[in-house]
Design an enzyme around this catalytic site. Structure first.
Site, PDB file in Angstrom:
ATOM      1  N   ASN A 118       0.799  -1.233   0.000  1.00 33.98           N
ATOM      2  CA  ASN A 118       0.000   0.000   0.000  1.00 33.98           C
ATOM      3  C   ASN A 118       0.832   1.285   0.000  1.00 33.98           C
ATOM      4  O   ASN A 118       0.388   2.296  -0.515  1.00 33.98           O
ATOM      5  CB  ASN A 118      -1.020  -0.004   1.148  1.00 33.98           C
ATOM      6  CG  ASN A 118      -0.399  -0.230   2.495  1.00 33.98           C
ATOM      7  OD1 ASN A 118       0.576  -0.970   2.633  1.00 33.98           O
ATOM      8  ND2 ASN A 118      -0.935   0.408   3.499  1.00 33.98           N
ATOM      9  N   GLY A 191       2.744  -6.364   6.883  1.00 32.35           N
ATOM     10  CA  GLY A 191       1.605  -6.957   6.180  1.00 32.35           C
ATOM     11  C   GLY A 191       0.488  -7.283   7.150  1.00 32.35           C
ATOM     12  O   GLY A 191       0.377  -6.671   8.212  1.00 32.35           O
ATOM     13  N   SER A 192      -0.317  -8.244   6.774  1.00 31.86           N
ATOM     14  CA  SER A 192      -1.511  -8.554   7.563  1.00 31.86           C
ATOM     15  C   SER A 192      -1.176  -9.431   8.770  1.00 31.86           C
ATOM     16  O   SER A 192      -0.193 -10.174   8.747  1.00 31.86           O
ATOM     17  CB  SER A 192      -2.513  -9.295   6.668  1.00 31.86           C
ATOM     18  OG  SER A 192      -1.894 -10.475   6.184  1.00 31.86           O
ATOM     19  N   GLU A 213       5.150  -5.679  11.549  1.00 32.54           N
ATOM     20  CA  GLU A 213       4.382  -4.429  11.400  1.00 32.54           C
ATOM     21  C   GLU A 213       3.058  -4.810  10.754  1.00 32.54           C
ATOM     22  O   GLU A 213       2.985  -5.001   9.539  1.00 32.54           O
ATOM     23  CB  GLU A 213       5.157  -3.438  10.516  1.00 32.54           C
ATOM     24  CG  GLU A 213       6.453  -2.944  11.133  1.00 32.54           C
ATOM     25  CD  GLU A 213       6.241  -1.907  12.238  1.00 32.54           C
ATOM     26  OE1 GLU A 213       5.164  -1.285  12.268  1.00 32.54           O
ATOM     27  OE2 GLU A 213       7.145  -1.745  13.062  1.00 32.54           O
ATOM     28  N   CYS A 247      -2.452   1.552   6.575  1.00 30.35           N
ATOM     29  CA  CYS A 247      -2.584   0.692   7.769  1.00 30.35           C
ATOM     30  C   CYS A 247      -3.050   1.460   8.986  1.00 30.35           C
ATOM     31  O   CYS A 247      -3.678   0.888   9.864  1.00 30.35           O
ATOM     32  CB  CYS A 247      -1.253  -0.002   8.054  1.00 30.35           C
ATOM     33  SG  CYS A 247       0.103   1.161   8.245  1.00 30.35           S
ATOM     34  N   GLU A 335     -10.584  -5.405   8.984  1.00 33.97           N
ATOM     35  CA  GLU A 335      -9.933  -4.124   8.671  1.00 33.97           C
ATOM     36  C   GLU A 335     -10.445  -3.688   7.296  1.00 33.97           C
ATOM     37  O   GLU A 335     -10.387  -4.464   6.337  1.00 33.97           O
ATOM     38  CB  GLU A 335      -8.415  -4.334   8.638  1.00 33.97           C
ATOM     39  CG  GLU A 335      -7.633  -3.094   8.313  1.00 33.97           C
ATOM     40  CD  GLU A 335      -6.118  -3.370   8.209  1.00 33.97           C
ATOM     41  OE1 GLU A 335      -5.692  -4.532   8.380  1.00 33.97           O
ATOM     42  OE2 GLU A 335      -5.379  -2.416   7.945  1.00 33.97           O
TER      43      GLU A 335
HETATM   44  P1  NAD Z   1      -0.119  -9.362   3.119  1.00 38.92           P
HETATM   45  O1  NAD Z   1       0.092  -9.904   4.495  1.00 38.92           O
HETATM   46  O2  NAD Z   1      -1.090 -10.031   2.255  1.00 38.92           O
HETATM   47  O3  NAD Z   1       1.269  -9.348   2.313  1.00 38.92           O
HETATM   48  C1  NAD Z   1       2.447  -8.788   2.850  1.00 38.92           C
HETATM   49  C2  NAD Z   1       3.650  -9.530   2.296  1.00 38.92           C
HETATM   50  O4  NAD Z   1       3.563 -10.895   2.651  1.00 38.92           O
HETATM   51  C3  NAD Z   1       3.770  -9.481   0.761  1.00 38.92           C
HETATM   52  O5  NAD Z   1       5.111  -9.237   0.420  1.00 38.92           O
HETATM   53  C4  NAD Z   1       3.321 -10.860   0.336  1.00 38.92           C
HETATM   54  O6  NAD Z   1       3.978 -11.330  -0.828  1.00 38.92           O
HETATM   55  C5  NAD Z   1       3.710 -11.729   1.512  1.00 38.92           C
HETATM   56  N1  NAD Z   1       2.827 -12.890   1.677  1.00 38.92           N
HETATM   57  C6  NAD Z   1       1.517 -12.979   1.327  1.00 38.92           C
HETATM   58  N2  NAD Z   1       1.038 -14.203   1.635  1.00 38.92           N
HETATM   59  C7  NAD Z   1       2.062 -14.900   2.178  1.00 38.92           C
HETATM   60  C8  NAD Z   1       2.206 -16.212   2.697  1.00 38.92           C
HETATM   61  N3  NAD Z   1       1.178 -17.072   2.697  1.00 38.92           N
HETATM   62  N4  NAD Z   1       3.394 -16.596   3.178  1.00 38.92           N
HETATM   63  C9  NAD Z   1       4.429 -15.733   3.202  1.00 38.92           C
HETATM   64  N5  NAD Z   1       4.351 -14.461   2.721  1.00 38.92           N
HETATM   65  C10 NAD Z   1       3.208 -14.048   2.214  1.00 38.92           C
HETATM   66  O7  NAD Z   1      -0.467  -7.808   3.350  1.00 38.92           O
HETATM   67  P2  NAD Z   1      -0.766  -6.691   2.253  1.00 38.92           P
HETATM   68  O8  NAD Z   1      -2.062  -6.998   1.591  1.00 38.92           O
HETATM   69  O9  NAD Z   1       0.425  -6.434   1.421  1.00 38.92           O
HETATM   70  O10 NAD Z   1      -0.945  -5.417   3.196  1.00 38.92           O
HETATM   71  C11 NAD Z   1      -2.127  -5.169   3.892  1.00 38.92           C
HETATM   72  C12 NAD Z   1      -1.988  -5.440   5.366  1.00 38.92           C
HETATM   73  O11 NAD Z   1      -0.760  -4.949   5.852  1.00 38.92           O
HETATM   74  C13 NAD Z   1      -3.055  -4.735   6.187  1.00 38.92           C
HETATM   75  O12 NAD Z   1      -3.431  -5.552   7.267  1.00 38.92           O
HETATM   76  C14 NAD Z   1      -2.334  -3.507   6.700  1.00 38.92           C
HETATM   77  O13 NAD Z   1      -2.893  -2.942   7.853  1.00 38.92           O
HETATM   78  C15 NAD Z   1      -0.978  -4.068   6.945  1.00 38.92           C
HETATM   79  N6  NAD Z   1       0.026  -3.013   6.890  1.00 38.92           N
HETATM   80  C16 NAD Z   1       0.707  -2.703   8.015  1.00 38.92           C
HETATM   81  C17 NAD Z   1       1.620  -1.677   7.990  1.00 38.92           C
HETATM   82  C18 NAD Z   1       2.388  -1.294   9.202  1.00 38.92           C
HETATM   83  O14 NAD Z   1       3.320  -0.511   9.067  1.00 38.92           O
HETATM   84  N7  NAD Z   1       2.078  -1.799  10.370  1.00 38.92           N
HETATM   85  C19 NAD Z   1       1.856  -0.987   6.812  1.00 38.92           C
HETATM   86  C20 NAD Z   1       1.148  -1.341   5.680  1.00 38.92           C
HETATM   87  C21 NAD Z   1       0.233  -2.361   5.725  1.00 38.92           C
END
Ligand code: NAD
Length: 457
Positions: A118, A191-192, A213, A247, A335
C-alpha cells in the site's frame, strides 16, 4: 521451489560479506545510505510513473507519503549514526567494583525484509535503510501486488548495490515461502496479521528475531467537546489518503450522539472540498479487482448516506459514508483498508473504551476532544501501537516517535533511533580490574560472608 535455490546462495554470500566486517565501518554504511538517497533522487520520475501505473497514486502523494520519509530517514542516519553506533558507558553496581560497564551495538547479520503494497516504496525501503544503518546486509522482497513499483525498486537497487550487501528479489507467496525456509539473522515483515503469524512460525524454526508491522481496525473517537471542523478535515484527509489503503487510516468513527449531525455535515463538506474524483491528483484507485470486490461486499446500501459509487473498469470507489453502523455489520468484521467510513454513535466514553478494549489491540487510535480528562483516559485506558490526539496519521511522520503495533497489530517498532535499535543486538560488556575484589563470593561460604553479601546486594 527447486528454481528458488539461488536465494540460498544470496544469503550465504550476504552472511559471508557480513562476517568480513566491512559493515563495521560507519563511513561505509553512510556511503551506502547516501548512494540510496542519490539513486532514489535520480529515479524519482520512474518511481512516480510506476506507482501511478499500479494504483494511480499522484507524484504529490508519492513524494509526501513515501519518498520524503525515506529521504528524512536517510538524513537522520547520516547525521546521527556515529552517536547511535558508539558504545555507551553505564554505571557499574557495587558488587562489580572495580569494573567498567559498556553497551555495544552489534548488527544481527543477514536481514530479510518483506514489504506490503500500500506504500510500496517506504514500507520496503525504510526498514532497509535502518537495517543498513545498523550494519546489516539486506535481502528485500517487496509486495508483488504493487507490481510496477516492485519492479522499479528491484531495478534501481540491484543495478546500484553489490548483491552481497543489498539485494531485491521479486515474487509472491511462493517466493516469500521459499525465503522463510532460509535461516536469517533477523526478519522484518510488514503486512496482515494472518501472514504475520506465518512469518513468526517460520522464524521460530531458527529462533530468528522478528519485527512484525501488522494492521487492524484503528478507532477514531469524536467527543462532544471536539472542534468539529478541524476533526472532520483531519479525519477526511487521513481516511481517504491513498483511498483508505493505509494501515493507520481511521477505520471507523465513534461520534458523541449530541454532535453527530453537525459532524457528518462537516465530513461531507470536506470530502467535496478535497475533490476526490477519478483521474485527479487527489485520489487513488483500489489496488486490484480482488480488493475492489472485497470492499463492495462490505458496503450495506441501506446504511450508505454518502457516496457508494464505484467503477470496476479502473477499480475506483468513491469516498463513502455509512451511518447507524453497529458491530454486527459486515464492515465491522475486518480491517476495511479502503474508502468506506462507518459511523457509530455513543453516549458514554467509558463504554467506548470498553468496546475498543474488547477487540484486538489496534495499530493506531485517534481522539478529537478539548477535554483534558478525555485525553488522559484515552491514553491510560486504551492499548494501541500509536495515536494522535486531535489529528490522524501524523504521528507516523515524527521520526522521534517509535512506529509499530502491539498484540495483533504487531511487535517491535522502527523509524529513527528505534529502527536502529530494531536491527541491532545490545551487547553488554563488564570489564573488571585485576585488583580490588573482595573475596566474599567465593567458597567456602560462611555466615559472615552471607551477611556481607546481604548488605552489598
Ligand atoms: P499481506 O500480508 O497479504 O502481504 C504482505 C507480504 O507478505 C507481501 O510481500 C506478500 O507477498 C507476503 N505474503 C503474502 N502471503 C504470504 C504467505 N502465505 N506466506 C508468506 N508471505 C506471504 O499484506 P498486504 O495486503 O500487502 O498489506 C495489507 C496489510 O498490511 C493490512 O493488514 C495492513 O494494515 C498491513 N500493513 C501494516 C503496515 C504497518 O506498518 N504496520 C503498513 C502497511 C500495511
Amino acid at each position: 521451489m527447486e528454481k528458488l535455490s539461488f536465494l540460498n546462495e544470496i544469503v550465504v554470500d550476504q552472511r559471508a560479506f557480513f562476517k568480513k566486517g566491512v559493515l563495521l565501518d560507519i563511513n561505509y554504511r553512510k556511503e551506502l545510505l547516501l548512494k540510496l538517497k542519490t539513486i532514489i533522487n535520480q529515479n524519482e520520475s520512474f518511481l512516480y510513473d510506476a506507482i501511478k501505473m499500479d494504483f494511480g497514486k499522484s507524484a504529490f502523494e508519492t513524494f509526501a507519503t513515501e519518498l520524503s520519509l525515506i529521504y528524512a530517514e536517510i538524513d537522520y542516519f547520516l547525521k546521527n549514526l556515529n552517536k547511535l553506533a558508539k558504545p555507551k558507558s553505564v554505571a557499574t553496581n557495587l558488587a562489580n567494583q572495580l569494573g567498567k560497564s559498556k553497551i555495544y551495538t552489534e548488527a544481527y547479520g543477514a536481514v530479510l525484509v518483506i514489504g506490503a503494497w500500500n506504500y510500496p516504496y517506504q514500507l520496503s525501503l525504510l526498514p532497509a535503510v535502518s537495517a543498513l544503518a545498523a550494519g546489516n546486509t539486506v535481502l528485500l522482497k517487496p509486495s508483488e501486488i504493487a507490481f510496477q513499483s516492485a519492479l522499479i525498486i528491484e531495478k534501481i537497487i540491484n543495478e546500484n548495490f553489490p548483491k552481497e550487501v543489498f539485494h531485491v528479489v521479486n515474487g509472491g507467496v511462493a517466493m516469500a515461502t521459499a525465503l522463510l525456509k532460509i535461516r536469517f539473522d533477523k526478519i522484518f515483515f510488514t503486512g496482515s496479521p494472518q501472514v504475520g503469524k506465518i512469518v513468526y512460525k517460520a522464524a521460530a524454526e531458527y529462533l530468528t528475531p522478528v519485527t512484525l508491522e501488522l494492521g487492524g481496525k484503528s478507532p477514531t473517537i469524536v467527543t462532544q467537546s471536539a472542534n468539529l471542523k478541524v476533526a472532520a478535515r483531519r479525519i477526511v484527509w487521513g481516511k481517504f489518503l491513498n483511498a483508505g489503503q493505509t494501515c493507520i487510516a481511521p477505520d471507523y468513527i465513534y461520534v458523541h450522539h449530541s454532535v453527530k449531525k453537525e459532524f457528518i455535515e462537516e465530513i461531507i463538506k470536506h470530502i467535496k472540498a478535497f475533490q476526490y474524483t477519478p483521474d485527479s491528483e487527489n485520489y487513488t484507485y483500489i489496488i486490484n479487482k480482488h480488493h475492489f470486490d472485497r470492499l463492495l461486499a462490505l458496503m450495506d446500501s441501506n446504511k450508505i448516506i454518502y457516496g457508494g459509487n464505484a467503477n470496476p473498469d479502473v477499480c475506483f470507489i468513491e469516498p463513502t459514508i455509512m451511518d447507524n453502523v453497529n458491530w454486527e455489520d459486515k464492515i465491522m468484521q475486518e480491517e476495511i483498508f479502503g474508502p468506506i467510513l462507518p459511523i457509530l454513535v455513543y453516549q458514554d466514553l467509558e463504554e467506548v473504551f470498553k468496546t475498543i478494549d474488547s477487540n484486538e489491540k489496534p495499530l493506531s487510535a485517534y481522539i478529537f476532544t478539548s477535554d483534558n480528562e478525555d485525553k488522559d483516559l484515552f491514553v491510560k485506558q486504551l492499548s494501541f501501537g500509536g495515536a494522535c490526539i486531535n489529528d490522524t496519521i501524523m504521528h507516523v511522520s515524527n521520526p522521534n516517535l517509535p512506529f509499530g503495533g502491539v498484540g495483533n497489530s504487531g511487535m517491535g517498532s522502527y523509524h529513527g533511533k528505534y529502527g536502529f535499535d530494531t536491527f541491532s543486538h545490545k551487547k553488554s560488556v563488564l570489564e573488571k580490574r585485576i585488583i580490588g575484589e573482595p573475596k566474599i563470593k567465593y567458597p567456602p561460604y560462611t555466615s559472615s560472608k552471607k551477611k556481607w553479601i546481604e548488605k552489598l546486594i
